[in-house]
Design a protein around this motif. Structure first.
Motif, PDB file in Angstrom:
ATOM      1  N   GLY A 211     -11.565   7.874  21.283  1.00 27.72           N
ATOM      2  CA  GLY A 211     -11.672   7.911  19.834  1.00 27.72           C
ATOM      3  C   GLY A 211     -10.694   7.026  19.102  1.00 27.72           C
ATOM      4  O   GLY A 211     -10.861   6.748  17.929  1.00 27.72           O
ATOM      5  N   GLY A 212      -9.632   6.566  19.763  1.00 27.13           N
ATOM      6  CA  GLY A 212      -8.644   5.727  19.115  1.00 27.13           C
ATOM      7  C   GLY A 212      -7.578   6.552  18.413  1.00 27.13           C
ATOM      8  O   GLY A 212      -7.558   7.787  18.472  1.00 27.13           O
ATOM      9  N   ILE A 213      -6.671   5.879  17.736  1.00 29.57           N
ATOM     10  CA  ILE A 213      -5.532   6.500  17.084  1.00 29.57           C
ATOM     11  C   ILE A 213      -5.622   6.265  15.583  1.00 29.57           C
ATOM     12  O   ILE A 213      -5.835   5.139  15.136  1.00 29.57           O
ATOM     13  CB  ILE A 213      -4.216   5.915  17.632  1.00 29.57           C
ATOM     14  CG1 ILE A 213      -4.120   6.192  19.137  1.00 29.57           C
ATOM     15  CG2 ILE A 213      -3.013   6.477  16.900  1.00 29.57           C
ATOM     16  CD1 ILE A 213      -3.010   5.422  19.808  1.00 29.57           C
TER      17      ILE A 213
ATOM     18  N   PRO B 171       0.132   3.610  -0.142  1.00 33.79           N
ATOM     19  CA  PRO B 171      -0.356   4.394   0.992  1.00 33.79           C
ATOM     20  C   PRO B 171      -0.388   3.557   2.263  1.00 33.79           C
ATOM     21  O   PRO B 171      -0.493   2.331   2.223  1.00 33.79           O
ATOM     22  CB  PRO B 171      -1.770   4.787   0.558  1.00 33.79           C
ATOM     23  CG  PRO B 171      -2.180   3.706  -0.387  1.00 33.79           C
ATOM     24  CD  PRO B 171      -0.935   3.285  -1.104  1.00 33.79           C
ATOM     25  N   VAL B 172      -0.276   4.226   3.377  1.00 31.04           N
ATOM     26  CA  VAL B 172      -0.378   3.589   4.687  1.00 31.04           C
ATOM     27  C   VAL B 172      -1.549   4.229   5.419  1.00 31.04           C
ATOM     28  O   VAL B 172      -1.617   5.450   5.552  1.00 31.04           O
ATOM     29  CB  VAL B 172       0.919   3.778   5.503  1.00 31.04           C
ATOM     30  CG1 VAL B 172       0.783   3.130   6.875  1.00 31.04           C
ATOM     31  CG2 VAL B 172       2.107   3.198   4.762  1.00 31.04           C
ATOM     32  N   PHE B 173      -2.466   3.385   5.870  1.00 33.89           N
ATOM     33  CA  PHE B 173      -3.651   3.898   6.561  1.00 33.89           C
ATOM     34  C   PHE B 173      -4.062   2.909   7.635  1.00 33.89           C
ATOM     35  O   PHE B 173      -4.123   1.704   7.383  1.00 33.89           O
ATOM     36  CB  PHE B 173      -4.802   4.108   5.581  1.00 33.89           C
ATOM     37  CG  PHE B 173      -6.091   4.514   6.238  1.00 33.89           C
ATOM     38  CD1 PHE B 173      -6.294   5.826   6.626  1.00 33.89           C
ATOM     39  CD2 PHE B 173      -7.081   3.583   6.493  1.00 33.89           C
ATOM     40  CE1 PHE B 173      -7.473   6.209   7.243  1.00 33.89           C
ATOM     41  CE2 PHE B 173      -8.270   3.950   7.115  1.00 33.89           C
ATOM     42  CZ  PHE B 173      -8.462   5.269   7.487  1.00 33.89           C
ATOM     43  N   ALA B 174      -4.328   3.394   8.832  1.00 32.54           N
ATOM     44  CA  ALA B 174      -4.738   2.493   9.907  1.00 32.54           C
ATOM     45  C   ALA B 174      -5.509   3.242  10.987  1.00 32.54           C
ATOM     46  O   ALA B 174      -5.322   4.453  11.181  1.00 32.54           O
ATOM     47  CB  ALA B 174      -3.532   1.798  10.529  1.00 32.54           C
ATOM     48  N   TYR B 175      -6.368   2.501  11.654  1.00 27.09           N
ATOM     49  CA  TYR B 175      -7.036   2.993  12.867  1.00 27.09           C
ATOM     50  C   TYR B 175      -6.768   1.967  13.968  1.00 27.09           C
ATOM     51  O   TYR B 175      -6.999   0.766  13.789  1.00 27.09           O
ATOM     52  CB  TYR B 175      -8.543   3.133  12.645  1.00 27.09           C
ATOM     53  CG  TYR B 175      -9.302   3.350  13.938  1.00 27.09           C
ATOM     54  CD1 TYR B 175      -9.298   4.593  14.566  1.00 27.09           C
ATOM     55  CD2 TYR B 175      -9.997   2.300  14.548  1.00 27.09           C
ATOM     56  CE1 TYR B 175      -9.968   4.797  15.754  1.00 27.09           C
ATOM     57  CE2 TYR B 175     -10.673   2.490  15.739  1.00 27.09           C
ATOM     58  CZ  TYR B 175     -10.655   3.749  16.345  1.00 27.09           C
ATOM     59  OH  TYR B 175     -11.320   3.940  17.526  1.00 27.09           O
ATOM     60  N   LEU B 176      -6.258   2.441  15.098  1.00 27.20           N
ATOM     61  CA  LEU B 176      -5.960   1.576  16.228  1.00 27.20           C
ATOM     62  C   LEU B 176      -6.812   1.997  17.408  1.00 27.20           C
ATOM     63  O   LEU B 176      -6.515   2.986  18.081  1.00 27.20           O
ATOM     64  CB  LEU B 176      -4.468   1.664  16.592  1.00 27.20           C
ATOM     65  CG  LEU B 176      -3.473   1.447  15.444  1.00 27.20           C
ATOM     66  CD1 LEU B 176      -2.046   1.637  15.941  1.00 27.20           C
ATOM     67  CD2 LEU B 176      -3.646   0.068  14.834  1.00 27.20           C
ATOM     68  N   GLY B 177      -7.891   1.278  17.652  1.00 27.69           N
ATOM     69  CA  GLY B 177      -8.754   1.566  18.783  1.00 27.69           C
ATOM     70  C   GLY B 177      -8.384   0.710  19.983  1.00 27.69           C
ATOM     71  O   GLY B 177      -7.451  -0.091  19.941  1.00 27.69           O
TER      72      GLY B 177
ATOM     73  N   GLY C 208      -5.243  -0.993   6.592  1.00 28.22           N
ATOM     74  CA  GLY C 208      -5.430  -1.170   5.163  1.00 28.22           C
ATOM     75  C   GLY C 208      -6.720  -1.923   4.884  1.00 28.22           C
ATOM     76  O   GLY C 208      -7.812  -1.427   5.143  1.00 28.22           O
ATOM     77  N   LEU C 209      -6.604  -3.147   4.381  1.00 28.09           N
ATOM     78  CA  LEU C 209      -7.770  -3.968   4.042  1.00 28.09           C
ATOM     79  C   LEU C 209      -8.014  -5.067   5.068  1.00 28.09           C
ATOM     80  O   LEU C 209      -8.714  -6.038   4.791  1.00 28.09           O
ATOM     81  CB  LEU C 209      -7.585  -4.584   2.652  1.00 28.09           C
ATOM     82  CG  LEU C 209      -7.456  -3.569   1.516  1.00 28.09           C
ATOM     83  CD1 LEU C 209      -7.207  -4.280   0.195  1.00 28.09           C
ATOM     84  CD2 LEU C 209      -8.706  -2.693   1.418  1.00 28.09           C
ATOM     85  N   GLU C 210      -7.447  -4.909   6.251  1.00 25.83           N
ATOM     86  CA  GLU C 210      -7.675  -5.861   7.339  1.00 25.83           C
ATOM     87  C   GLU C 210      -8.449  -5.190   8.469  1.00 25.83           C
ATOM     88  O   GLU C 210      -8.055  -4.143   8.979  1.00 25.83           O
ATOM     89  CB  GLU C 210      -6.355  -6.411   7.880  1.00 25.83           C
ATOM     90  CG  GLU C 210      -6.561  -7.407   9.020  1.00 25.83           C
ATOM     91  CD  GLU C 210      -5.255  -7.860   9.650  1.00 25.83           C
ATOM     92  OE1 GLU C 210      -5.297  -8.734  10.532  1.00 25.83           O
ATOM     93  OE2 GLU C 210      -4.192  -7.328   9.264  1.00 25.83           O
TER      94      GLU C 210
END
Length: 266
Positions: free
Chosen positions: A43-45, A70-76, A83-85
């Protein structure tokens, strides 16, 4: 089990924070233990948090940009969102060598309404661009080539960075150095003044055609593992902009940025 994640690369930047290319904003350097990575697959982090930062500006009479973001990320394993990348890396996350491709919105935006200079207020704001990047990483060295595909400035940048991590008990110290080259079109978008804009100021701000510019950065980041899933980070960065001394809208070439961040991993 300690979990360290470099918060600097994950924060959503406010518009004025995106005035300059910062290599650490486009790099993909998170330190997560292999045990934790495997536990989260497939599922990723996910990462969520907040950051309070203060950053100086190179522009005339522009106040320091400060506040919460805010800080938001998904690391698969291969796909990541910061964020917006949005990006894809060829080898799995954490590999010593990797190639990645990414697309990022809202970069290189400048709002001159934030300036206390009445003449600078008359200039056209620099619209945000959409950038695509090719990233190559080997060990502690990373190179990033980014190109505008939105037609806002049609320019490109080339960045080269190196960083090392040192774990000391519950702390992790990150030391980094970055060099960024910005081509003439990107530099003119950020630091140039057209004749039409100069006329709006009755010549108080002269027309200026910018040439290539460079940015040299030194960065120190201290991470503290609060729990197995949360990190507190303190960061300071010195950015020296080269090639701006003749631009009429630039006040200083060297700026200092500081921030404190909290990040939770789930």
């Amino acid at each position: 089990m300690k979990v360290f994640v470099s918060v600097a690369i994950l924060a959503w930047a406010s518009p004025s924070f995106a005035n300059e290319i910062i290599l650490s904003d486009t790099s993909f350097t998170s330190e997560i233990t292999e045990e934790n990575q495997n536990a989260k697959e497939p599922g990723g982090i996910w990462l969520l948090g907040t950051r309070y930062g203060k950053e100086g500006s190179v522009y005339l009479d522009m106040d320091d940009d400060q506040g919460f973001t805010p800080v938001f990320a998904y690391l698969g394993k291969h796909l990541y969102l910061k964020g917006l990348e949005l990006g894809y890396q060829v080898n799995p996350m954490g590999s010593s060598n990797n190639i990645a491709f990414s697309i990022e919105a809202l970069t290189h935006e400048v709002d001159f309404d934030d300036s206390n200079n009445t003449n600078l207020d008359l200039l056209e704001d620099r619209d945000a661009a959409l950038m695509v990047s090719l990233i190559y990483q080997t060990g502690p060295i990373e190179a990033v080539l980014s190109q505008d595909i939105s037609g806002k400035h049609d320019g490109f940048s080339l960045g080269l960075g190196i960083g090392n991590n040192y774990e000391i008990w519950q702390f992790e110290l990150e030391l980094g150095a970055n060099f960024v080259y910005q081509d003439k079109r990107l530099s003119n978008h950020l630091y140039g003044v057209s004749q039409a804009e100069s006329d709006l100021t009755s010549g108080n701000i002269r027309a200026y055609d910018a040439s290539e510019t460079r940015i040299v950065q030194l960065n120190v980041l201290l991470n503290y593992a609060l729990t197995e899933n949360s990190t507190l980070s303190f960061e300071i960065e010195n950015s020296h902009h080269l090639g701006l001394d003749e631009s009429p809208i630039i006040e200083q070439e060297r700026i200092i940025s500081t921030s404190i961040s909290y990040l939770y991993l789930f």
